[in-house]
Scaffold this motif. Structure first.
Motif, PDB file in Angstrom:
ATOM      1  N   GLY A  10      12.057 -15.102  -6.463  1.00  0.00           N
ATOM      2  CA  GLY A  10      12.382 -16.485  -7.789  1.00  0.00           C
ATOM      3  C   GLY A  10      12.327 -17.385  -7.624  1.00  0.00           C
ATOM      4  N   GLU A  11      12.094 -17.656  -5.875  1.00  0.00           N
ATOM      5  CA  GLU A  11      11.909 -19.652  -5.407  1.00  0.00           C
ATOM      6  C   GLU A  11      10.550 -19.897  -5.227  1.00  0.00           C
ATOM      7  OE1 GLU A  11      16.591 -20.400  -2.965  1.00  0.00           O
ATOM      8  OE2 GLU A  11      14.105 -19.722  -2.058  1.00  0.00           O
ATOM      9  N   SER A  12      10.313 -20.991  -5.783  1.00  0.00           N
ATOM     10  CA  SER A  12       9.191 -21.838  -4.803  1.00  0.00           C
ATOM     11  C   SER A  12       9.553 -22.914  -3.808  1.00  0.00           C
ATOM     12  CB  SER A  12       8.161 -22.251  -6.390  1.00  0.00           C
ATOM     13  OG  SER A  12       9.244 -23.274  -6.800  1.00  0.00           O
ATOM     14  N   ALA A  13       7.692 -22.839  -3.408  1.00  0.00           N
ATOM     15  CA  ALA A  13       7.647 -23.671  -2.142  1.00  0.00           C
ATOM     16  C   ALA A  13       6.727 -24.794  -1.744  1.00  0.00           C
ATOM     17  CB  ALA A  13       8.701 -23.245  -0.573  1.00  0.00           C
ATOM     18  N   THR A  14       6.273 -25.453  -1.016  1.00  0.00           N
ATOM     19  CA  THR A  14       5.240 -26.587  -1.191  1.00  0.00           C
ATOM     20  C   THR A  14       5.284 -26.269   0.647  1.00  0.00           C
ATOM     21  OG1 THR A  14       6.150 -28.020  -2.619  1.00  0.00           O
ATOM     22  CG2 THR A  14       4.104 -28.641  -1.229  1.00  0.00           C
ATOM     23  N   VAL A  15       3.455 -25.785   1.469  1.00  0.00           N
ATOM     24  CA  VAL A  15       3.129 -25.341   2.244  1.00  0.00           C
ATOM     25  C   VAL A  15       3.122 -26.327   3.074  1.00  0.00           C
ATOM     26  CG1 VAL A  15       1.570 -24.404   3.619  1.00  0.00           C
ATOM     27  CG2 VAL A  15       1.561 -23.290   1.320  1.00  0.00           C
ATOM     28  N   ALA A  16       3.504 -27.204   3.399  1.00  0.00           N
ATOM     29  CA  ALA A  16       3.786 -28.193   4.709  1.00  0.00           C
ATOM     30  C   ALA A  16       2.959 -28.065   5.689  1.00  0.00           C
ATOM     31  CB  ALA A  16       5.054 -28.311   5.478  1.00  0.00           C
ATOM     32  N   ALA A  17       2.850 -26.626   5.966  1.00  0.00           N
ATOM     33  CA  ALA A  17       1.486 -26.718   7.667  1.00  0.00           C
ATOM     34  C   ALA A  17       1.575 -25.386   7.904  1.00  0.00           C
ATOM     35  CB  ALA A  17       2.558 -27.241   8.768  1.00  0.00           C
ATOM     36  N   LEU A  18       0.590 -24.849   8.603  1.00  0.00           N
ATOM     37  CA  LEU A  18      -0.216 -23.284   9.154  1.00  0.00           C
ATOM     38  C   LEU A  18       0.289 -23.505  10.984  1.00  0.00           C
ATOM     39  CD1 LEU A  18      -3.206 -22.447   7.209  1.00  0.00           C
ATOM     40  CD2 LEU A  18      -0.941 -22.116   6.551  1.00  0.00           C
ATOM     41  N   THR A  19       0.916 -22.468  11.548  1.00  0.00           N
ATOM     42  CA  THR A  19       1.092 -22.136  12.725  1.00  0.00           C
ATOM     43  C   THR A  19       0.160 -21.263  13.244  1.00  0.00           C
ATOM     44  OG1 THR A  19       2.755 -20.937  12.706  1.00  0.00           O
ATOM     45  CG2 THR A  19       3.384 -23.518  12.579  1.00  0.00           C
ATOM     46  N   GLY A  20      -0.521 -20.804  12.365  1.00  0.00           N
ATOM     47  CA  GLY A  20      -1.053 -19.865  13.150  1.00  0.00           C
ATOM     48  C   GLY A  20      -2.468 -20.167  13.743  1.00  0.00           C
ATOM     49  N   ALA A  21      -3.097 -19.267  14.606  1.00  0.00           N
ATOM     50  CA  ALA A  21      -3.896 -19.560  15.266  1.00  0.00           C
ATOM     51  C   ALA A  21      -5.164 -18.998  15.035  1.00  0.00           C
ATOM     52  CB  ALA A  21      -3.833 -19.745  16.814  1.00  0.00           C
ATOM     53  N   GLY A  22      -6.486 -19.647  15.289  1.00  0.00           N
ATOM     54  CA  GLY A  22      -7.908 -18.817  15.152  1.00  0.00           C
ATOM     55  C   GLY A  22      -8.324 -17.731  14.225  1.00  0.00           C
ATOM     56  N   ALA A  23      -8.591 -17.179  13.042  1.00  0.00           N
ATOM     57  CA  ALA A  23      -8.374 -15.910  12.587  1.00  0.00           C
ATOM     58  C   ALA A  23      -7.746 -16.153  11.743  1.00  0.00           C
ATOM     59  CB  ALA A  23      -9.428 -14.932  13.532  1.00  0.00           C
ATOM     60  N   SER A  69       3.859 -17.135   9.836  1.00  0.00           N
ATOM     61  CA  SER A  69       3.225 -18.908  10.086  1.00  0.00           C
ATOM     62  C   SER A  69       2.998 -19.657   9.309  1.00  0.00           C
ATOM     63  CB  SER A  69       1.667 -18.119  10.687  1.00  0.00           C
ATOM     64  OG  SER A  69       1.583 -17.460   9.739  1.00  0.00           O
ATOM     65  N   ILE A  70       3.656 -19.611   8.000  1.00  0.00           N
ATOM     66  CA  ILE A  70       3.363 -20.526   7.270  1.00  0.00           C
ATOM     67  C   ILE A  70       5.005 -21.612   6.960  1.00  0.00           C
ATOM     68  CG2 ILE A  70       2.229 -21.219   4.697  1.00  0.00           C
ATOM     69  CD1 ILE A  70       0.805 -19.055   4.889  1.00  0.00           C
ATOM     70  N   GLU A  71       4.927 -22.646   7.546  1.00  0.00           N
ATOM     71  CA  GLU A  71       5.723 -23.487   7.288  1.00  0.00           C
ATOM     72  C   GLU A  71       5.901 -24.289   5.692  1.00  0.00           C
ATOM     73  OE1 GLU A  71       5.731 -26.569  10.508  1.00  0.00           O
ATOM     74  OE2 GLU A  71       5.905 -25.050  11.724  1.00  0.00           O
ATOM     75  N   VAL A  72       7.692 -24.466   5.566  1.00  0.00           N
ATOM     76  CA  VAL A  72       7.156 -24.723   3.832  1.00  0.00           C
ATOM     77  C   VAL A  72       8.377 -25.802   3.899  1.00  0.00           C
ATOM     78  CG1 VAL A  72       5.783 -22.489   3.074  1.00  0.00           C
ATOM     79  CG2 VAL A  72       8.665 -22.857   3.420  1.00  0.00           C
ATOM     80  N   THR A  73       8.251 -26.411   2.684  1.00  0.00           N
ATOM     81  CA  THR A  73       9.187 -27.266   2.405  1.00  0.00           C
ATOM     82  C   THR A  73       9.274 -27.513   0.983  1.00  0.00           C
ATOM     83  OG1 THR A  73       7.395 -29.052   2.023  1.00  0.00           O
ATOM     84  CG2 THR A  73       9.005 -29.242   4.077  1.00  0.00           C
ATOM     85  N   ASP A  74      10.619 -28.200   0.589  1.00  0.00           N
ATOM     86  CA  ASP A  74      10.955 -28.233  -0.556  1.00  0.00           C
ATOM     87  C   ASP A  74      11.035 -26.989  -2.063  1.00  0.00           C
ATOM     88  OD1 ASP A  74      11.215 -29.731  -3.644  1.00  0.00           O
ATOM     89  OD2 ASP A  74       9.057 -29.973  -4.112  1.00  0.00           O
ATOM     90  N   VAL A  75      12.216 -26.004  -1.218  1.00  0.00           N
ATOM     91  CA  VAL A  75      12.460 -24.312  -1.848  1.00  0.00           C
ATOM     92  C   VAL A  75      13.298 -25.060  -2.744  1.00  0.00           C
ATOM     93  CG1 VAL A  75      13.330 -22.420  -1.201  1.00  0.00           C
ATOM     94  CG2 VAL A  75      12.394 -23.641   0.861  1.00  0.00           C
ATOM     95  N   ARG A  76      12.970 -24.596  -3.736  1.00  0.00           N
ATOM     96  CA  ARG A  76      13.504 -24.614  -5.285  1.00  0.00           C
ATOM     97  C   ARG A  76      13.325 -23.454  -6.007  1.00  0.00           C
ATOM     98  NH1 ARG A  76      10.753 -30.173  -7.668  1.00  0.00           N
ATOM     99  NH2 ARG A  76       8.978 -29.151  -7.693  1.00  0.00           N
ATOM    100  N   ALA A  77      14.627 -22.567  -6.435  1.00  0.00           N
ATOM    101  CA  ALA A  77      14.966 -21.543  -7.580  1.00  0.00           C
ATOM    102  C   ALA A  77      13.776 -22.007  -8.849  1.00  0.00           C
ATOM    103  CB  ALA A  77      16.376 -21.603  -8.361  1.00  0.00           C
ATOM    104  N   GLY A  78      12.928 -20.994  -9.593  1.00  0.00           N
ATOM    105  CA  GLY A  78      12.320 -20.905 -10.425  1.00  0.00           C
ATOM    106  C   GLY A  78      10.746 -21.657  -9.937  1.00  0.00           C
ATOM    107  N   GLU A  79       9.552 -21.451 -11.099  1.00  0.00           N
ATOM    108  CA  GLU A  79       8.614 -21.968 -11.181  1.00  0.00           C
ATOM    109  C   GLU A  79       8.459 -23.444 -10.636  1.00  0.00           C
ATOM    110  OE1 GLU A  79       5.161 -19.062 -12.058  1.00  0.00           O
ATOM    111  OE2 GLU A  79       6.662 -18.492 -12.900  1.00  0.00           O
TER     112      GLU A  79
END
Length: 79
Positions: A10-23, A69-79
């Protein structure tokens, strides 16, 4: 920083960075999860894996280890 794994149903967030590597990082980007993308967590399976998301107008299921492996910001309830 919070990861997509920490975002509740029920929460939404904005992708800030990807910490995974390679494939793994390439695969996540190919699914549309790029920096600045808004993600809504729709469901979590009964045992916690996988997580169903709404991304760019479509439904996407990813595993918890991928979500971690997906860092997020701006987490809030709703779409």
């Amino acid at each position: 920083m919070a990861t997509l794994k920490d975002v509740r149903v029920g929460e939404s967030a904005t992708v800030a960075a990807l910490t995974g590597a390679g494939a793994l990082k390439r695969r996540i980007m190919d699914m549309g999860l790029t920096k600045g993308t808004r993600v809504y967590v729709r469901k979590v399976a009964p045992l916690g894996d996988p997580v169903e998301l709404t991304v760019r107008g479509y439904e996407l299921s990813i595993r918890k280890d991928e979500a971690a492996s997906i860092e997020v910001t701006d987490v809030r309830a709703g779409e």
